[in-house]
Design a protein around this motif. Structure first.
Motif, PDB file in Angstrom:
ATOM      1  N   ALA A 205      33.798  41.123  42.122  1.00  0.00           N
ATOM      2  CA  ALA A 205      32.893  40.936  40.981  1.00  0.00           C
ATOM      3  C   ALA A 205      33.452  41.635  39.742  1.00  0.00           C
TER       4      ALA A 205
ATOM      5  N   LEU B  91      31.885  40.076  36.488  1.00  0.00           N
ATOM      6  CA  LEU B  91      30.540  39.621  36.834  1.00  0.00           C
ATOM      7  C   LEU B  91      29.601  40.814  36.937  1.00  0.00           C
TER       8      LEU B  91
ATOM      9  N   LYS C  22      26.523  34.179  35.893  1.00  0.00           N
ATOM     10  CA  LYS C  22      26.668  35.161  34.816  1.00  0.00           C
ATOM     11  C   LYS C  22      26.103  36.533  35.178  1.00  0.00           C
TER      12      LYS C  22
ATOM     13  N   LEU D 280      31.609  33.849  45.740  1.00  0.00           N
ATOM     14  CA  LEU D 280      31.636  34.044  44.292  1.00  0.00           C
ATOM     15  C   LEU D 280      32.644  33.116  43.610  1.00  0.00           C
TER      16      LEU D 280
END
Length: 326
Positions: A86, A91, A69, A62
């Motif tokens: 995340a 995210l 997006k 990541l």
């Protein structure tokens, strides 16, 4: 134009294109199969959105996808992403909660009915051992006299209950996120996790895999059984301690296991001890499988993407919505 990269191959590309056109989305969809972290980084480095199932979305991965997006999981489960990271980078992660629920519920029902009437074992005895003996399994019971235990009470176990009600068994379930009143609407008694093992004739796991559920089904629970129940797992292999499961199947705490999943999604079958047991049936993670499920999954992914682009985050099934910055 939004760059969307699907990280696995299947036959749904035309279905995805049709849904993109139907919803009027400006999307460049590309299929770039990826297995390793390095392949994901290389193939998704310019992606705005990725569609994934089992591909490793670690912190390392990541960190190297600067345009990302949104992550769309083509599955109900989303355990292959570092969700904590995340959340840190804000995210969004989406899944498809209704995908293959029909198929998985039918798998569980089929497993229970097949075992209850000993279809597989009678067939093996006739074909392999040339035995024609109707009294081979004197412990066979009428299904209406038995208790079916559900670990988790989301969409799939609710369908299991609806399908099996006609056979008349008792249903109990453990789910800390579902109230006693909601379970009662389905004719299900809410119990503790320990009671799901202590009272059950059949136990069906419907747990997601995360840090809290990893190996949660282990010897501590297996030791509580009183009826030598049958254990069914169509959720994620990692929620079970497989060494403890093997022990429970060999010492009589469990009489049988029907497993659609193992801890690894790419198991070493030649060295998998559970496969050596006569009282196990193992299928290669196919409970979800049907042509209709594939089509539904592809369509639901694109629908969730469309909702995300319209800022309709609840409808986009963002699993980490509460952790993201408002």
């Amino acid at each position: 134009m939004l760059k969307v990269v699907r990280l696995f191959e299947d036959d749904t590309f035309e279905q995805e294109k049709k849904m993109i056109e139907k919803l009027g989305l400006a999307i460049d969809l590309q299929v770039r199969p990826s297995v390793t972290e390095e392949e994901v980084i290389e193939n998704a480095k310019d992606a705005d959105v990725i569609i994934t199932v089992y591909e490793p979305l670690t912190k390392n991965v990541l960190q190297q996808l600067p345009n990302l997006k949104l992550v769309l999981f083509r599955s109900i489960g989303f355990n292959t992403i570092d969700l904590e990271y995340a959340n840190q980078i804000n995210l969004p992660v989406s899944h498809i909660s209704r995908y293959c629920t029909d198929e998985v519920a039918n798998y569980v029902v089929a497993a229970i009915l097949m075992h209850n009437r000993r279809l597989h074992d009678f067939n093996q005895a006739v074909k392999n051992d040339f035995l024609w003996d109707s009294e081979m399994f004197p412990s066979m019971r009428r299904l209406s006299s038995l208790t079916i235990s559900l670990i988790g009470f989301g969409n799939i176990p609710r369908l299991v209950v609806e399908r099996l009600k006609a056979f008349g068994p008792k249903f109990i379930a453990y789910d800390p996120f579902v109230t006693e009143e909601d379970m009662a609407k389905y004719g299900v008694e809410k119990v503790t996790l320990e009671e799901t093992f202590a009272q059950a004739d059949y136990i069906s796991s419907h747990l997601p895999l995360n840090a809290k559920t990893e190996k949660i089904l282990n010897q501590t629970l297996f030791s509580l059984t009183t009826k030598q129940p049958i254990f069914i797992n169509s959720s994620r292999g990692g929620v079970v301690d497989e060494a403890d499961l093997y022990e429970a199947l060999t010492n009589g705490q469990l009489s049988y296991a029907i497993l659609d999943v193992l801890t690894s999604e790419d198991p070493d079958l030649k060295n998998e001890k559970l496969l050596t047991l006569d009282n196990t049936i193992v299928t290669p993670h196919i409970a979800f499988y049907s042509q209709e499920a594939f089509i539904q999954g592809a369509q639901d992914n694109i629908k969730n993407l469309a909702c995300f682009l319209k800022d309709e985050y609840q409808q986009a099934e963002i699993v980490n919505l509460s952790a993201l910055e408002k």
